[in-house]
Design a protein around this motif. Structure first.
Motif, PDB file in Angstrom:
ATOM      1  N   ARG A 163       0.829  -1.208   0.000  1.00 27.57           N
ATOM      2  CA  ARG A 163       0.000   0.000   0.000  1.00 27.57           C
ATOM      3  C   ARG A 163       0.863   1.257   0.000  1.00 27.57           C
ATOM      4  NH1 ARG A 163      -3.589  -2.900   4.259  1.00 27.57           N
ATOM      5  NH2 ARG A 163      -5.273  -3.752   2.986  1.00 27.57           N
ATOM      6  N   ALA A 164       1.967   1.227   0.748  1.00 31.99           N
ATOM      7  CA  ALA A 164       2.859   2.384   0.768  1.00 31.99           C
ATOM      8  C   ALA A 164       3.455   2.651  -0.612  1.00 31.99           C
ATOM      9  CB  ALA A 164       3.976   2.159   1.788  1.00 31.99           C
ATOM     10  N   ALA A 165       3.586   1.599  -1.431  1.00 32.37           N
ATOM     11  CA  ALA A 165       4.123   1.740  -2.782  1.00 32.37           C
ATOM     12  C   ALA A 165       3.057   2.078  -3.811  1.00 32.37           C
ATOM     13  CB  ALA A 165       4.828   0.448  -3.191  1.00 32.37           C
ATOM     14  N   GLY A 166       1.810   2.214  -3.371  1.00 32.88           N
ATOM     15  CA  GLY A 166       0.750   2.648  -4.275  1.00 32.88           C
ATOM     16  C   GLY A 166      -0.114   1.557  -4.850  1.00 32.88           C
ATOM     17  N   TRP A 167       0.016   0.334  -4.367  1.00 29.96           N
ATOM     18  CA  TRP A 167      -0.791  -0.773  -4.860  1.00 29.96           C
ATOM     19  C   TRP A 167      -2.077  -0.910  -4.042  1.00 29.96           C
ATOM     20  CZ3 TRP A 167       0.443  -3.436  -9.187  1.00 29.96           C
ATOM     21  CH2 TRP A 167       1.789  -3.431  -9.629  1.00 29.96           C
ATOM     22  N   ASP A 168      -3.124  -1.389  -4.677  1.00 25.92           N
ATOM     23  CA  ASP A 168      -4.275  -1.922  -3.973  1.00 25.92           C
ATOM     24  C   ASP A 168      -4.041  -3.412  -3.739  1.00 25.92           C
ATOM     25  OD1 ASP A 168      -5.645   0.464  -3.941  1.00 25.92           O
ATOM     26  OD2 ASP A 168      -6.847   0.006  -5.720  1.00 25.92           O
ATOM     27  N   VAL A 169      -4.410  -3.901  -2.563  1.00 19.04           N
ATOM     28  CA  VAL A 169      -4.242  -5.320  -2.252  1.00 19.04           C
ATOM     29  C   VAL A 169      -5.517  -6.062  -2.647  1.00 19.04           C
ATOM     30  CG1 VAL A 169      -3.768  -7.023  -0.462  1.00 19.04           C
ATOM     31  CG2 VAL A 169      -2.688  -4.757  -0.347  1.00 19.04           C
ATOM     32  N   VAL A 170      -5.413  -6.926  -3.635  1.00 23.43           N
ATOM     33  CA  VAL A 170      -6.545  -7.747  -4.052  1.00 23.43           C
ATOM     34  C   VAL A 170      -6.779  -8.866  -3.044  1.00 23.43           C
ATOM     35  CG1 VAL A 170      -7.438  -9.261  -5.870  1.00 23.43           C
ATOM     36  CG2 VAL A 170      -6.166  -7.196  -6.485  1.00 23.43           C
ATOM     37  N   GLY A 171      -5.705  -9.510  -2.611  1.00 25.94           N
ATOM     38  CA  GLY A 171      -5.797 -10.573  -1.626  1.00 25.94           C
ATOM     39  C   GLY A 171      -4.453 -11.229  -1.425  1.00 25.94           C
ATOM     40  N   ASP A 172      -4.366 -12.074  -0.408  1.00 24.50           N
ATOM     41  CA  ASP A 172      -3.132 -12.817  -0.187  1.00 24.50           C
ATOM     42  C   ASP A 172      -3.442 -14.176   0.415  1.00 24.50           C
ATOM     43  OD1 ASP A 172      -3.638 -12.365   2.513  1.00 24.50           O
ATOM     44  OD2 ASP A 172      -2.055 -10.903   2.775  1.00 24.50           O
ATOM     45  N   THR A 173      -2.477 -15.047   0.363  1.00 27.36           N
ATOM     46  CA  THR A 173      -2.612 -16.381   0.927  1.00 27.36           C
ATOM     47  C   THR A 173      -1.231 -16.942   1.201  1.00 27.36           C
ATOM     48  OG1 THR A 173      -3.489 -18.629   0.578  1.00 27.36           O
ATOM     49  CG2 THR A 173      -2.623 -17.488  -1.354  1.00 27.36           C
ATOM     50  N   HIS A 174      -1.132 -17.792   2.205  1.00 25.22           N
ATOM     51  CA  HIS A 174       0.081 -18.570   2.384  1.00 25.22           C
ATOM     52  C   HIS A 174       0.046 -19.782   1.462  1.00 25.22           C
ATOM     53  CE1 HIS A 174       0.212 -16.234   6.157  1.00 25.22           C
ATOM     54  NE2 HIS A 174       1.515 -16.467   6.136  1.00 25.22           N
ATOM     55  N   PHE A 175       1.192 -20.387   1.268  1.00 22.94           N
ATOM     56  CA  PHE A 175       1.261 -21.694   0.630  1.00 22.94           C
ATOM     57  C   PHE A 175       2.492 -22.415   1.162  1.00 22.94           C
ATOM     58  CE2 PHE A 175       3.612 -18.933  -2.237  1.00 22.94           C
ATOM     59  CZ  PHE A 175       4.642 -19.712  -2.766  1.00 22.94           C
ATOM     60  N   ASN A 176       2.716 -23.641   0.692  1.00 18.87           N
ATOM     61  CA  ASN A 176       3.693 -24.551   1.292  1.00 18.87           C
ATOM     62  C   ASN A 176       3.344 -24.736   2.769  1.00 18.87           C
ATOM     63  OD1 ASN A 176       5.790 -26.346   1.220  1.00 18.87           O
ATOM     64  ND2 ASN A 176       7.412 -24.808   1.093  1.00 18.87           N
ATOM     65  N   SER A 177       2.071 -25.011   3.009  1.00 12.56           N
ATOM     66  CA  SER A 177       1.537 -25.066   4.368  1.00 12.56           C
ATOM     67  C   SER A 177       1.820 -26.387   5.067  1.00 12.56           C
ATOM     68  CB  SER A 177       0.031 -24.815   4.341  1.00 12.56           C
ATOM     69  OG  SER A 177      -0.261 -23.562   3.755  1.00 12.56           O
ATOM     70  N   LEU A 178       1.673 -27.483   4.353  1.00  7.22           N
ATOM     71  CA  LEU A 178       1.787 -28.788   4.986  1.00  7.22           C
ATOM     72  C   LEU A 178       3.205 -29.090   5.463  1.00  7.22           C
ATOM     73  CD1 LEU A 178      -0.533 -30.943   2.700  1.00  7.22           C
ATOM     74  CD2 LEU A 178      -1.059 -29.848   4.885  1.00  7.22           C
ATOM     75  N   LEU A 179       4.179 -28.418   4.867  1.00  7.53           N
ATOM     76  CA  LEU A 179       5.574 -28.635   5.265  1.00  7.53           C
ATOM     77  C   LEU A 179       6.058 -27.592   6.269  1.00  7.53           C
ATOM     78  CD1 LEU A 179       7.176 -29.629   1.843  1.00  7.53           C
ATOM     79  CD2 LEU A 179       6.444 -31.128   3.699  1.00  7.53           C
ATOM     80  N   LEU A 180       5.156 -26.741   6.750  1.00  4.36           N
ATOM     81  CA  LEU A 180       5.565 -25.682   7.668  1.00  4.36           C
ATOM     82  C   LEU A 180       6.197 -26.245   8.935  1.00  4.36           C
ATOM     83  CD1 LEU A 180       5.674 -22.757   8.645  1.00  4.36           C
ATOM     84  CD2 LEU A 180       3.275 -22.989   9.362  1.00  4.36           C
ATOM     85  N   GLY A 232       1.768 -20.962   6.270  1.00  7.69           N
ATOM     86  CA  GLY A 232       2.645 -21.652   5.336  1.00  7.69           C
ATOM     87  C   GLY A 232       4.008 -20.997   5.294  1.00  7.69           C
ATOM     88  N   LEU A 233       4.955 -21.679   4.687  1.00  4.83           N
ATOM     89  CA  LEU A 233       6.318 -21.164   4.606  1.00  4.83           C
ATOM     90  C   LEU A 233       6.448 -19.963   3.675  1.00  4.83           C
ATOM     91  CD1 LEU A 233       8.479 -24.408   4.514  1.00  4.83           C
ATOM     92  CD2 LEU A 233       8.651 -22.557   6.190  1.00  4.83           C
TER      93      LEU A 233
END
Length: 287
Positions: A163-180, A232-233
């Motif tokens: 956001r500080a760089a001027g982007w709108d955040v559409v969404g986020d997610t973790h992944f590589n979860s099972l090996l965390l 996730g990792l």
């Protein structure tokens, strides 16, 4: 990254389970997003160009990498518009690309907000950035030291930088979860081994690639269905450059989808025709 780590990456990005799994996750996210017809795509920090092979399914691709060896490898793959350069100083005009990917690169730069602002500069209004970063500063280890990382992230710190760089955040997610869990145990153990000099790429033999890739296959399917993984990792965020003269919409609008891409092709023209001016909207929601 160090020269040894670069050589390890160039040697393994085709077959190693981590790179293969990350490409699956990337495809799952791209297939959920409305893309312009014949989009221009940039992979910022493209390495040997293996991810460019995937991005070429969607449109015209360009790449940039700091390493001349990596760029030469991408050229050998047939990708002509790949250049040597810094992601903080991209050699492309303003508003060039519909989609930018930057996979496990931002953590290598001293000023992540400046890096994200430069990636925004080359994205068209309404254009998208898919960025992946390592998760959890608490998991800092020799892997990060060898790879010359400056930081790891959680969702709030990545969103704040974006956001500080001027982007709108559409969404986020973790992944590589099972090996965390297993990976966290390894990272903690590494802190007690002061002579550890290699990253995690050397910890798993090639014969285990198929087994270790299975969790990421599953996660890619979950992400394709709209599931957000809470831990996730790694962390993946989809960011959007605001369109000119556009009223601000809910962040999740573009994150919503109704399933795999081929189910949406009949409606795609109504969604993608206005991506260039940023008026695109998703038409359904995730349960």
């Amino acid at each position: 990254m160090t020269h040894d780590e670069l050589q390890a990456m160039l040697a393994s990005d085709e077959r190693h389970w981590w790179y293969r799994g990350r490409r699956r996750v990337l495809r799952a996210e791209l297939d959920r997003l409305p893309l312009a017809p014949d989009p221009r795509l940039l992979d910022a920090g493209c390495g040997s160009g293996r991810t460019l092979d995937e991005l070429a399914r969607y449109g015209r691709v360009s790449g940039i990498d700091l390493s001349p060896e990596a760029v030469a490898a991408a050229h050998r793959r047939g990708h002509r518009d790949v250049r040597v350069g810094h992601v903080e100083r991209l050699p492309f005009p303003d508003a060039t690309f519909d989609v930018v990917t930057c996979l496990d690169v931002v953590e290598h730069t001293p000023d992540d907000r400046a890096t994200l602002a430069e990636l925004r500069r080359v994205a068209r209004p309404g254009g998208l950035l898919l960025v992946t970063v390592p998760a959890y500063q608490a998991l800092w280890s020799w892997h990060d030291e060898v790879n010359l990382h400056y930081r790891r992230y959680d969702s709030s710190s990545l969103r704040a930088a974006a956001r500080a760089a001027g982007w709108d955040v559409v969404g986020d997610t973790h992944f590589n979860s099972l090996l965390l869990g297993p990976a966290a145990a390894v990272r903690v153990a590494q802190r007690r081994r002061r002579r550890h000099t290699h990253s995690d790429l050397d910890l798993t033999p090639l014969r285990l690639n198929g087994v270790l890739e299975l969790p990421l296959r599953l996660e890619a399917r979950l992400l394709a269905s709209g599931t957000r993984l809470p831990a996730g990792l790694s962390l993946l965020a989809v960011l959007r450059r605001p369109a000119l003269r556009e009223p601000r919409r809910a962040e999740a609008d573009l994150w919503r989808a109704d399933g795999p891409r081929h189910h949406r092709l009949r409606r795609r023209s109504s969604v993608t025709s206005s991506i260039a001016d940023g008026s695109v909207r998703a038409t359904s929601t995730v349960p």
